[in-house]
Each structure stands twice: as C-alpha cells, then as structure tokens.
Design an enzyme around this catalytic site. Structure first.
Site, PDB file in Angstrom:
ATOM      1  N   ARG B 130     156.148  41.338 100.574  1.00 56.49           N
ATOM      2  CA  ARG B 130     157.105  42.464 100.503  1.00 56.49           C
ATOM      3  C   ARG B 130     157.161  43.096  99.117  1.00 56.49           C
ATOM      4  O   ARG B 130     158.224  43.534  98.661  1.00 56.49           O
ATOM      5  CB  ARG B 130     158.512  42.021 100.925  1.00 56.49           C
ATOM      6  N   LYS B 152     153.026  56.743  95.566  1.00 58.63           N
ATOM      7  CA  LYS B 152     152.673  56.985  96.967  1.00 58.63           C
ATOM      8  C   LYS B 152     151.410  56.195  97.289  1.00 58.63           C
ATOM      9  O   LYS B 152     150.386  56.359  96.626  1.00 58.63           O
ATOM     10  CB  LYS B 152     152.411  58.465  97.214  1.00 58.63           C
ATOM     11  N   GLU B 194     143.575  69.460  91.026  1.00 61.30           N
ATOM     12  CA  GLU B 194     144.935  68.909  90.880  1.00 61.30           C
ATOM     13  C   GLU B 194     145.503  69.196  89.491  1.00 61.30           C
ATOM     14  O   GLU B 194     146.712  69.342  89.325  1.00 61.30           O
ATOM     15  CB  GLU B 194     144.933  67.399  91.153  1.00 61.30           C
ATOM     16  N   LYS B 235     153.505  65.208  86.442  1.00 60.43           N
ATOM     17  CA  LYS B 235     153.754  64.399  87.635  1.00 60.43           C
ATOM     18  C   LYS B 235     154.874  63.403  87.375  1.00 60.43           C
ATOM     19  O   LYS B 235     155.748  63.192  88.224  1.00 60.43           O
ATOM     20  CB  LYS B 235     152.485  63.669  88.071  1.00 60.43           C
ATOM     21  N   GLU B 245     160.657  61.849  97.435  1.00 57.79           N
ATOM     22  CA  GLU B 245     160.377  63.158  98.025  1.00 57.79           C
ATOM     23  C   GLU B 245     161.462  63.637  98.968  1.00 57.79           C
ATOM     24  O   GLU B 245     161.239  63.929 100.132  1.00 57.79           O
ATOM     25  CB  GLU B 245     159.010  63.158  98.745  1.00 57.79           C
ATOM     26  N   ARG B 249     159.958  66.788  94.687  1.00 52.58           N
ATOM     27  CA  ARG B 249     158.631  66.165  94.696  1.00 52.58           C
ATOM     28  C   ARG B 249     157.691  66.853  95.687  1.00 52.58           C
ATOM     29  O   ARG B 249     156.480  66.825  95.518  1.00 52.58           O
ATOM     30  CB  ARG B 249     158.738  64.672  95.007  1.00 52.58           C
ATOM     31  N   ASN B 253     152.907  68.995  96.756  1.00 53.60           N
ATOM     32  CA  ASN B 253     152.059  69.260  97.919  1.00 53.60           C
ATOM     33  C   ASN B 253     151.535  70.691  97.949  1.00 53.60           C
ATOM     34  O   ASN B 253     150.939  71.102  98.951  1.00 53.60           O
ATOM     35  CB  ASN B 253     152.835  68.967  99.211  1.00 53.60           C
ATOM     36  N   HIS B 256     148.438  71.482  99.753  1.00 60.60           N
ATOM     37  CA  HIS B 256     148.036  70.282 100.493  1.00 60.60           C
ATOM     38  C   HIS B 256     148.191  70.409 102.004  1.00 60.60           C
ATOM     39  O   HIS B 256     147.499  69.716 102.741  1.00 60.60           O
ATOM     40  CB  HIS B 256     148.808  69.054  99.996  1.00 60.60           C
ATOM     41  N   HIS B 260     144.983  69.488 103.755  1.00 67.32           N
ATOM     42  CA  HIS B 260     144.864  68.355 104.677  1.00 67.32           C
ATOM     43  C   HIS B 260     144.309  68.806 106.028  1.00 67.32           C
ATOM     44  O   HIS B 260     143.509  68.103 106.649  1.00 67.32           O
ATOM     45  CB  HIS B 260     146.222  67.676 104.882  1.00 67.32           C
ATOM     46  N   HIS B 275     138.758  65.951  99.000  1.00 68.54           N
ATOM     47  CA  HIS B 275     140.188  66.269  98.942  1.00 68.54           C
ATOM     48  C   HIS B 275     140.506  67.406  97.959  1.00 68.54           C
ATOM     49  O   HIS B 275     141.192  68.374  98.318  1.00 68.54           O
ATOM     50  CB  HIS B 275     140.976  65.002  98.581  1.00 68.54           C
TER      51      HIS B 275
END
Lengths: 377, 377
Positions: B130, B152, B194, B235, B245, B249, B253, B256, B260, B275
């Site tokens: 965990r 992330k 990016e 960032k 997010e 945040r 994206n 993105h 994506h 990407h």
C-alpha cells in the site's frame, strides 16, 4: 454497557475524515433500500456492482432491482467465491468492468459481498481512473465490523496476504443485518473474533459486555446491532485518528501477525482455517506471549481464551485440522508480514484486557522460542 | 528571460507537498552519483531497480555499481521497451520483484527509464505494501520535464491510456542531463512538446524565450538545463497547488485530450506517433479550436504551429503517417478520456498564448464539426 437503552433498529456511524467523511448505516433491510440511500448521497446514475457467486445468488437481483427502480443504470460482475479471488487474475476483469461501464466522477462502484469482494473491489475502485467512488455493502459479520470500514483495500501476492493494494475510503457503507441470518455458524463466529478484538484493544467494558451478552449477539436482534455499531464506532475512531497506519491504527492488527502466518501456513485453505479463526488463535497467542514477556497477567490470556472457546472459536494452533509447517516457516511468514520496520519485528502486545500497545522491537529469538512451545507438532 | 544569468550546472527544484515534499535534481552525471544522493536522503539499504532493455543496456550497470559502492543491496528487473509495457502483464512481475526484495518502509523502488518505466514502476511502488518509497531517474526529456514529477502513475487499459493507476509521489527525482545526448532527435523533439506546453499554459515569457532559444536548448548545455528546470518548476507549482487534479492541475492536459485520442487512433504505435507528437498536434488543435470558438486569435494558433513546426514536430493530423479512423472513433476516444464529468466534455482551451483555462462544458457537436474540418481523410 448492560444498562444501555434498547437501540433503535437502524444506527449510523460516521467516519470523520474531513472531505472524505462517510456514513456506515447499520440495520435490517438495507439491501432492498440501497438505491434510496445511494441516490440521496451521490449524483451519478451509473454503477458497477461486483459480487461473488454465493452472495450474488441471494442478493444481486434485489440490489439490481432497487437500483433500476431508482433510475440507476447498473452493470454487474459475478466472481468465484473464496480468498483466491483476491488476485491480479480477478482484479483485471473488475477494472475492465468499471472502465467499460464508463463510471464517471459522481458514479460509483459497489462491492456486494464479504471481505474478499470488498477488498478486491475497493482496490479496483481505488485504481480505476486513479480513484472512483466506492460503496461497500458487506454481507459477512467480519466485513461489516472490520474490512468494509477504513479504506484498506488490496489483493494477495505469492509473497503474502494483502501485500498489494491502496488506501481508498468508501463513500458509504450499508451493513444490512438481515443478511447475517443466512451466515453459517462458523462464518458468524469468525466475524465475532473481530468484534471481540475491539474490546481487547482498548474497550475492556465492551469485552465485559460481550462475555455477558454474546449469546444474544449470536441470536440476532438489538444486541447484535449494538455489537456491530460499537465495533464500527471503534474502528471509525481509530481510522479517523490515523488513516494511513502511522501509529495507533496498527492496534487493529491485534492477533493478526500470528493469524496471517497461520493462514499462510494453511495455504489460505478455508476448510482448515478462515481469517477470523486465525485472528482468534492469534489474539490468544498475543495475550500469552505478552504474559510470557511479563507484560500482562496469564489470567488475562486465560480469560480471552475461555471466552473465544465459549463461542466456539479455535484458540490454539493445535485446533487447526491437519499438520502445520515447522516454526521456521511460520517465522518467514511473520517476517514478510507488512508490519516490519528495519528488520525488527513489530507486534501488537498487551498489558491486559483492553490495554494493547504497539511493540516495534520484539526480538525474533523470543518469538521463535514461544512458537516452539506453542507448536502442536 | 533572455537576460537571465548563466545557470549553474546543477539545479534543484523543490516540490512542496507538506510531509511528502521532495527534490528534483537536474544536471550532468547524476546516474553515476545516484547512490550518494539517495543515501543522504533515505535510511534504507535495499532497493529494487526497474528499467527497460534500451535504457538498461546503457545505464543499469553504472547505477547498480553506484548503489553497491554505497552499501545498498539492490535487485533489478529489465522489461521490454515500449508503451505496451504499461500493462497488467508487466505490472505483476514488477510488484513481485518489489515484494521479493523485501523492500521495507525506508527502502525504495527506483524507476530508471522514460515515461513508460516511470509510470509503471511508480504504480507498482504505490500499491506494493500500500505504498513504498519511490525514486525516479528519468532518462527521456519527456520524463524529466513531465511524467517523473507530480505523482501520476499508471498503466493503460484496452479502454484507454493511463486509465488505471494511483497518485504516488516520488521521494526524489534525479534528472541526469547527460543521458539526453543519446536520445534520437525525434525522441528529444517529442519531449520538447511538453516543454513548450508550460509556456502555452501560463508562461508567455517562457514561450517567447523558447522561440528565441530553442536551438540552444536542442544543442545541450546551460540553455537545456534552464529549459528543464523552468519546466520542472512550472509543473511543481501546479502540483503543489492541486495535487489530485481537482482544478488547476487539469491545465497540464493542454493538448492531451486530442493527443490521447490520436494515440489511441494509431494503436499507440510509436512508429506512427509518440506521445509528445500527439501532444504537439493536440496543442495546435486546442489553439485552433479556441480560435474557432472565438476565444482566442487565430494568430496565436498560427504562432504555436509555426514554432512547433520549426523544431520539427508534427502539427496536423495529416502529418501522421497512414490512415486515421473516422471522426466518430476519435470522439469515442475523447469521451473515454479521464477528463469527463457528467457526460459533458472537458477541454483545456485558451484565450491566447499563456492564457489557457479549463472548459468543462464544451458541446460535443462543436468538437465533431471541428474534427470533421481538420480530418485529413
């Protein structure tokens, strides 16, 4: 606690975790009215229900009917029953079911079942879209008083039990006490071990009350609801104080380090030992070991053993059917248990009934000597 | 920013997240000195290093040597390179390697590689026991300026990219800028998309600086370190303000959602589209769509496209080799993207360069009309 007034049939326990606080509702008939309770709390209209074959056969249809009647569009997935379902093999289809159902931020994943389904489904909800809303409908006593509350989720690994998972709190827990009437006596007893545990951790009055009232708890009705609510409140208090188990929450592992090792030693074969039975034996061992370390009176260990034996739980390693592996194998399992820090063994020990504490410097040599004495061979 | 003094060869950016704050170290030679940086921060002496075949062939031996020389007992696992490694199939052996290495609370899991290895390993570290400590050693520009920072983590699902994962912050990020010299020009350019993104989100001065200095950034040296540090700081600021997010945040994206969808439309086939290239096209589309919605000037979209084209990035759907699926398929991918709420489409749109914002009520019909126009057929 004997003088407490008759409880109302339905109880609510609040788990206080700031913006992640949630209610545990306890009482009869909650599966049939699940959709009302859900719809009054969540805006979403899509749900994915995960259950197992045994629980699903009885309760999936009424739950799906309740959801449909409230205009909730639900899909379901029925998994095999048993501890082996807490694996990557079954986690994958649960995740795909959740993603396929396009569960969005106000929708939810529902676990309908015992600890296995709750832990597995909670883990999947915790990782699908990096965290989806999650509702627990626990159908075993163990799940109602322990595993459905507090946000520990996960699966087993070949290296040990519950070693892979996340903390992911539910948004709601619905503990329908009607379902407990259909549990086998053995399964109910196993859950009762976790109820007794809350008394042994830090509620000596509750343990007194259980000694006097356990037959009423087993019979059902208000005493049972009272025992469940007290247990949930005890767990809620610990979780609110220490969600991530940096300190006090470790007390909930009373009996679990020995218990997990015994479960591993019997290959998680439920015909020989189920989790609550391992905890029962583990709690007796923890009290005996504490007495051996001159921390507590042997009389307390005897009292714990007598009560658990009264209710029909196993209390000694020798009560487990079949041969156990040697002490070295048990020690390996103990060392792989999560509660390890810098090579030192961490155990929950006790100074007496209701006076447990975290000991993080227990010498392995003492544990080995103790297990050599307790081992039935 | 043109007047900024020459940077020191090594920069440190701090990600402020209370008790989970951590440093990003940026500069040459950090892999060879990794063990020193780790040992000065973590007490543990066991590590599990996860890498891929390509990166491992160059950098695993020096890293393992560095760890061994510092008395750290490390195991390693080398996985196939490529986006397909971000799957349950490879997550399982990573988890088992971590558990088998008996990583305890002060030990750590190390990701040595690009975004794929970082996302996969971070996810495994986030769920093993965990949550285990985690160190990122990003070896691509994209990973250094984006994916290694911010916590992330995750894997892909047949339903879409990054749909299964957790938030799990690293304890340390070591961005060794020497490794960037061995990247292919195409891979460097993809990471650069990016870098440019941070200017487009809310740093118009940085975008100006990049327009003037991008050749120096590509050439290496201080300008490159400056661009990486500025990106990491951007960032870090966003992550510190909104770790999970819930708001700001989401600006990260930018480009993105379209990106994506294009990656999905090309089956994540890196020979057609990687990407960063998807993000480059996506950022141009986001600026063009914003202009079409009368939110921004078409001149800004033209300026973004001109800059990305200058550095050699694709900027239009038609730049992708091979046929694209129809608009309906792209829309399905957009709707399955994580940034969906109550059926409404959420996009990052802009009012101009450095003036992006979260729009959570974009009509699907407008997006479809726009894509029909942009689609090369």
């Amino acid at each position: 606690m004997n003088s407490r007034a008759i409880v109302k049939p339905k109880r609510t326990v609040r788990v206080e975790l700031a913006d992640r606080s949630y209610d545990i509702l306890i009482g009869p008939g909650l599966i049939a009215s699940a959709a009302n309770e859900i719809a009054s709390r969540l805006k979403g209209r899509r749900m994915a229900v995960i259950t197992d074959e045994n629980v699903g056969a009885r309760y999936l249809a009424p739950l799906m009917d309740s959801l449909a009647a409230s205009g909730i569009d639900a899909v379901s997935l029925v998994l095999p029953a048993g501890e082996k379902t807490k694996s990557f093999e079954h986690l994958i289809p649960v995740c795909e079911t959740i993603l396929g159902a396009r569960i969005e931020r106000n929708d939810a994943v529902i676990a309908l079942g015992g600890g296995v389904i709750g832990d597995l489904t909670g883990f999947a909800a915790g990782i699908a879209r990096r965290g989806s809303r999650f509702i627990q409908i626990p159908t075993s006593l163990l799940a109602q008083v322990d595993s459905s509350v507090g946000g520990k989720t996960g699966i087993n690994s070949p290296h040990g039990k519950n070693l892979i998972g996340v903390f992911h709190q539910p948004d709601l827990v619905l503990a329908d006490t009607d379902v407990l009437d259909t549990l086998s006596p053995r399964e109910f007893r196993a859950g009762y071990a976790e109820v007794a545990k809350y008394g042994l951790i830090d509620k000596p009055d509750f343990f007194d009350w259980l000694e006097a009232n356990w037959r009423a708890v087993f019979a059902g009705g208000d005493a049972r609801i009272e025992a469940i609510a007290t247990s949930c409140q005890a767990k809620a208090d610990v979780v609110a104080a220490d969600e991530r188990e940096n300190g006090r929450r470790a007390l909930l592992n009373l009996g679990h380090t020995f218990g997990h090792a015994l479960e591993a030693a019997t290959q998680y074969d439920g015909s020989r030992l189920v989790h609550g039975e391992g905890v029962a034996i583990g709690m007796v061992l923890a009290h005996r070991f504490s007495a051996r370390m001159n921390l507590a009176s042997p009389d307390d260990a005897a009292r714990v053993e007598a009560h658990l034996k009264d209710v029909g739980l196993p209390t000694r390693m020798g009560d487990i059917p079949g041969a156990l592996p040697p002490v070295g194998t048990l020690m390996d399992a103990i060392a792989q248990d999560k509660k390890v820090k810098g090579g030192q063994l961490t155990f929950i020990l006790t100074r007496g009934i209701g006076r447990s504490f975290v000991a993080d410097d227990v010498p392995a040599s003492e544990v080995i000597r103790f297990l050599e004495e307790m081992h039935p061979r």
